[in-house]
Design a protein around this motif. Sequence first.
Motif, PDB file in Angstrom:
ATOM      1  N   TRP A  94      12.828 113.372  44.191  1.00 15.62           N
ATOM      2  CA  TRP A  94      14.035 112.399  44.294  1.00 15.62           C
ATOM      3  C   TRP A  94      15.255 113.526  45.229  1.00 15.62           C
ATOM      4  CZ3 TRP A  94      18.957 113.772  42.563  1.00 15.62           C
ATOM      5  CH2 TRP A  94      18.927 114.989  41.796  1.00 15.62           C
ATOM      6  N   LEU A  95      15.396 114.646  44.883  1.00 13.05           N
ATOM      7  CA  LEU A  95      16.148 115.331  45.711  1.00 13.05           C
ATOM      8  C   LEU A  95      16.290 115.325  47.149  1.00 13.05           C
ATOM      9  CD1 LEU A  95      18.863 117.113  45.344  1.00 13.05           C
ATOM     10  CD2 LEU A  95      17.594 118.955  45.161  1.00 13.05           C
ATOM     11  N   PHE A  96      15.053 115.417  47.729  1.00 12.51           N
ATOM     12  CA  PHE A  96      14.635 115.277  48.994  1.00 12.51           C
ATOM     13  C   PHE A  96      15.098 113.831  49.453  1.00 12.51           C
ATOM     14  CE2 PHE A  96      12.176 114.364  52.582  1.00 12.51           C
ATOM     15  CZ  PHE A  96      11.990 115.338  53.623  1.00 12.51           C
ATOM     16  N   ARG A  97      14.703 112.828  48.938  1.00 15.42           N
ATOM     17  CA  ARG A  97      14.811 111.357  49.120  1.00 15.42           C
ATOM     18  C   ARG A  97      16.488 111.070  49.277  1.00 15.42           C
ATOM     19  NH1 ARG A  97       9.992 108.809  48.911  1.00 15.42           N
ATOM     20  NH2 ARG A  97      10.996 106.640  49.130  1.00 15.42           N
ATOM     21  N   GLY A 141      14.742 110.081  56.837  1.00 19.37           N
ATOM     22  CA  GLY A 141      14.040 111.245  56.652  1.00 19.37           C
ATOM     23  C   GLY A 141      12.599 111.382  55.970  1.00 19.37           C
ATOM     24  N   VAL A 142      12.400 110.248  55.025  1.00 18.18           N
ATOM     25  CA  VAL A 142      11.108 110.274  54.432  1.00 18.18           C
ATOM     26  C   VAL A 142      10.096 109.570  55.364  1.00 18.18           C
ATOM     27  CG1 VAL A 142      12.250 110.330  51.989  1.00 18.18           C
ATOM     28  CG2 VAL A 142      11.839 108.246  53.164  1.00 18.18           C
ATOM     29  N   SER A 143      10.612 109.089  56.459  1.00 17.19           N
ATOM     30  CA  SER A 143       9.784 108.516  57.114  1.00 17.19           C
ATOM     31  C   SER A 143       9.090 109.130  58.255  1.00 17.19           C
ATOM     32  CB  SER A 143      10.272 107.315  58.164  1.00 17.19           C
ATOM     33  OG  SER A 143      11.102 107.771  59.112  1.00 17.19           O
ATOM     34  N   LEU A 144       9.227 110.515  58.045  1.00 16.23           N
ATOM     35  CA  LEU A 144       8.769 111.468  59.123  1.00 16.23           C
ATOM     36  C   LEU A 144       7.873 112.423  58.790  1.00 16.23           C
ATOM     37  CD1 LEU A 144      12.426 112.594  60.603  1.00 16.23           C
ATOM     38  CD2 LEU A 144      10.921 110.848  61.566  1.00 16.23           C
ATOM     39  N   GLY A 145       6.802 111.759  58.188  1.00 16.95           N
ATOM     40  CA  GLY A 145       5.802 112.415  57.639  1.00 16.95           C
ATOM     41  C   GLY A 145       4.813 112.618  58.856  1.00 16.95           C
TER      42      GLY A 145
END
Length: 210
Positions: free
Chosen positions: A109-112, A119-123
């Motif tokens: 949750w902290l990363f999101r 940001g979370v789309s960059l896997g």
Amino acid sequence: MLLHGLARTARSMRPIAATLEDAGRRVCNLDYPSTKATVQALVEDHVLPAIRDCANDSDAAIDFVTHSMGGILVRVLAEHDDAPDIGRVVMLSPPNHGSELVDRLGDWWLFRWWNGPAGVSLGTDESALPARLGEPGFEFAVITGDRSLNPLFSRWIPGADDGKVSVDSARLDGMAGFRTVPASHTFIMRDDAAIGLTLQFLADGRFDEP
């Protein structure tokens, strides 16, 4: 046009902006809320309008210098129906094939909260945004770092890395030039070698032999 990276602001690009201006270039250092929306929404709602305002209806090709996620934004921009004519592009430490850090931390949750939907789309997996983008249709070069300020993050990234993105992930088919410099992801846009190479590629479309 300068595009900063994730969770940064246009302020981070001021040193390279100043050098480009000293070299006689007209510079627009664009700011956008990188953690507040998806990459596609950032392009449509912030980057495209800012480019129109800065270009003043000029039809001239626009060169770009990007840092980190800014490289993904310009690739998404190029596929947009209203994209400007893109000239030469220099990508600094771009996650062109994603970042293993997103794979590892993206569900926290902290990363999101800190990095937002962009940001979370960059896997690195096939469903992530970088894997869904085609080879760029513009002339571009990649400059990336191979020094890390975070040993823990580097343990999670295979091969040489800059603390956030691996050297291999920065590479992209179709590059007109590729270089590594001894800089970290956080500070590559301030690195003298990276700035010098940026000026060279924008002027000549290539790098001199090392």
